[in-house]
Design a protein around this motif. Structure first.
Motif, PDB file in Angstrom:
ATOM      1  N   TYR A 157       0.849  -1.190   0.000  1.00 17.44           N
ATOM      2  CA  TYR A 157       0.000   0.000   0.000  1.00 17.44           C
ATOM      3  C   TYR A 157       0.885   1.241   0.000  1.00 17.44           C
ATOM      4  O   TYR A 157       1.567   1.520   0.965  1.00 17.44           O
ATOM      5  CB  TYR A 157      -0.915  -0.010   1.224  1.00 17.44           C
ATOM      6  N   ASP A 216      -2.934  -3.060  -2.449  1.00 18.34           N
ATOM      7  CA  ASP A 216      -4.144  -2.733  -1.696  1.00 18.34           C
ATOM      8  C   ASP A 216      -4.637  -1.333  -2.056  1.00 18.34           C
ATOM      9  O   ASP A 216      -4.754  -0.463  -1.201  1.00 18.34           O
ATOM     10  CB  ASP A 216      -3.799  -2.833  -0.196  1.00 18.34           C
ATOM     11  N   GLY A 217      -4.910  -1.121  -3.345  1.00 18.99           N
ATOM     12  CA  GLY A 217      -5.449   0.168  -3.785  1.00 18.99           C
ATOM     13  C   GLY A 217      -4.501   1.336  -3.589  1.00 18.99           C
ATOM     14  O   GLY A 217      -4.945   2.424  -3.219  1.00 18.99           O
ATOM     15  N   ARG A 224      -2.349   4.585  -4.069  1.00 22.03           N
ATOM     16  CA  ARG A 224      -2.591   5.766  -4.896  1.00 22.03           C
ATOM     17  C   ARG A 224      -1.297   6.253  -5.546  1.00 22.03           C
ATOM     18  O   ARG A 224      -1.307   7.233  -6.261  1.00 22.03           O
ATOM     19  CB  ARG A 224      -3.216   6.876  -4.054  1.00 22.03           C
ATOM     20  N   ALA A 241      -9.163  -2.951  -6.287  1.00 20.46           N
ATOM     21  CA  ALA A 241      -9.754  -1.749  -6.857  1.00 20.46           C
ATOM     22  C   ALA A 241      -9.732  -0.582  -5.877  1.00 20.46           C
ATOM     23  O   ALA A 241      -9.876   0.572  -6.266  1.00 20.46           O
ATOM     24  CB  ALA A 241     -11.185  -2.033  -7.304  1.00 20.46           C
ATOM     25  N   ALA A 242      -9.596  -0.876  -4.603  1.00 20.77           N
ATOM     26  CA  ALA A 242      -9.550   0.195  -3.597  1.00 20.77           C
ATOM     27  C   ALA A 242      -8.790  -0.322  -2.389  1.00 20.77           C
ATOM     28  O   ALA A 242      -8.337  -1.466  -2.387  1.00 20.77           O
ATOM     29  CB  ALA A 242     -10.966   0.609  -3.203  1.00 20.77           C
ATOM     30  N   ASN A 243      -8.671   0.498  -1.377  1.00 20.88           N
ATOM     31  CA  ASN A 243      -7.934   0.119  -0.180  1.00 20.88           C
ATOM     32  C   ASN A 243      -8.834  -0.672   0.775  1.00 20.88           C
ATOM     33  O   ASN A 243      -9.786  -0.146   1.326  1.00 20.88           O
ATOM     34  CB  ASN A 243      -7.407   1.393   0.501  1.00 20.88           C
ATOM     35  N   TYR A 278     -13.407  -7.852  -0.656  1.00 22.40           N
ATOM     36  CA  TYR A 278     -12.503  -6.979  -1.415  1.00 22.40           C
ATOM     37  C   TYR A 278     -12.845  -7.111  -2.882  1.00 22.40           C
ATOM     38  O   TYR A 278     -13.555  -8.040  -3.291  1.00 22.40           O
ATOM     39  CB  TYR A 278     -11.041  -7.355  -1.149  1.00 22.40           C
ATOM     40  N   GLN A 338      -9.309  -5.797  -9.149  1.00 22.00           N
ATOM     41  CA  GLN A 338      -9.403  -5.096 -10.425  1.00 22.00           C
ATOM     42  C   GLN A 338      -8.730  -5.923 -11.518  1.00 22.00           C
ATOM     43  O   GLN A 338      -9.228  -6.030 -12.621  1.00 22.00           O
ATOM     44  CB  GLN A 338      -8.670  -3.769 -10.255  1.00 22.00           C
TER      45      GLN A 338
END
Ligand code: UDP
Ligand code: MG
Length: 326
Positions: free
Chosen positions: A17, A48-49, A51, A75-77, A306, A309
């Motif tokens: 992350y 883990d998503g 950024r 796809a996101a945290n 979860y 993606q």
């Protein structure tokens, strides 16, 4: 399980992350350390998503070592423990070792965990020697460790260290669970038949900062306490019982005193003090019940834990072509 997958002895799972600053250094130490083990292994990175550029770096690494590298991109945290659970579900190895991406757990220690797994231990916990974290985290974590040790039947000396080893039977048992909020080592421990613990080195974070704020650490520990024990609830109801007994006795005393000595008006603020204290306990108790109820709510909603993606993996391993074995 596919033919090729059956031959993999070791799966290394690494949640990632926002680790762009340290990934290159991780790759540089991880791959040589695993190659030196002389066994068939795979590395399952779970993004883990992030950024930052972590996902791109993982994709590049998958392209560079497609034979042993797989990456699951969330796809996101969803949090470190969900990332590890996703890794568990995708791992093919006979043994699984989990590791942090920040090089706080030296990859060179994987071999020692593998040894214990090969010796027949199905859960290998770890205790950090000379833990390299801030003083308040070391202190708080010692307190929490002690509390959890008493309130659950889970014997983990150092719950914070995520570098651990699990055998296939434990991994399968964890995969059969559908808990939405959990603490992987504790869950795995409950299924282990021959657990053991070893000491491993702990290093300072190579780059970047801890991804856990005070808030998320508190949330994580609530997960641990509520997920594995009803004792907090029982403790609150015990305290309630004790308090009502005490106040019953107190009221009786006041009643008799009134008959014998007459009415009493002093000590008003003492009363306030006691009342506020009790209100505090009450609010805490309601909040605690809320923690359990909230988790039950999440569980019954049964949303996916979860969202993946993409999965980056190469299925054709040149050494064992697919479909050649029965
Ligand atoms: N991590 C994650 N999702 C999160 C937070 C952390 O996958 O929401 C990963 C992080 O990239 C690292 C590991 O979990 O690989 C441990 O995180 P960190 O080092 O920040 O925790 P600490 O060592 O401070 O407990
Ligand atoms: Mg760390």
């Amino acid at each position: 399980m596919s033919d090729t997958a059956a031959n993999i002895e070791l799966s290394v799972i690494i949640p990632v992350y926002n680790e762009e600053a340290g990934l290159a250094a991780l790759f540089a130490r991880l791959y040589p350390a695993l190659d030196a083990l002389n066994t068939r292994y795979e590395i399952v990175f779970v993004n883990d998503g992030s950024r930052d550029r972590s996902a791109a770096l993982l994709a590049a690494q998958h392209a560079a070592r497609p034979d042993v590298t797989r990456a699951i991109l969330f796809a996101a945290n969803f949090g470190q423990h969900m990332a590890i659970l996703a890794g568990f579900e995708h791992a093919h190895g006979q043994y699984v070792v989990t590791l942090d991406a920040d090089l706080q757990n030296p990859p060179e220690e994987i071999g020692r965990i593998l040894e214990q797994l090969r010796a027949g231990h199905d859960y290998v916990g770890t205790i950090r020697q000379l833990r390299q974290d801030s003083a308040w985290r070391r202190y708080a974590s010692r307190m929490i460790n002690r509390m959890r040790e008493r309130s659950t039947r889970i014997h983990i000396t150092d719950q914070g260290c995520m570098m651990r080893g699990y055998a296939r039977n434990v991994v399968d048992a964890v995969n059969a669970c559908s808990e939405v909020s959990t603490f992987v080592p504790a869950l795995a421990y409950t299924f282990a038949q021959r657990p053991t613990e070893i000491h491993i080195r702990h290093e300072e974070r190579f780059a970047g900062e801890s991804k856990y704020s005070l808030y998320s650490l508190i949330r994580l520990n609530f997960d641990l306490m509520t997920g594995f024990s009803l004792l907090p609830l029982q403790f609150v109801s015990m305290a309630g019982m004790l308090l009502s007994l005490l106040s019953g006795a107190f009221v009786t005393y006041l009643f008799i005193r009134r008959l014998v000595v007459g009415p009493e008006a002093e000590g008003l603020f003492t009363l306030f003090g006691i009342a506020f204290f009790l209100i505090g306990i009450l609010l805490f108790a309601v909040g605690l019940i809320g923690e359990y109820v909230g988790r039950i709510y999440q569980q019954v909603r049964a949303r996916p834990r979860y969202l993946v993606q993409a999965v980056l993996e190469t299925n054709d391993h040149p050494s064992t072509p697919r479909g050649t074995q029965p």
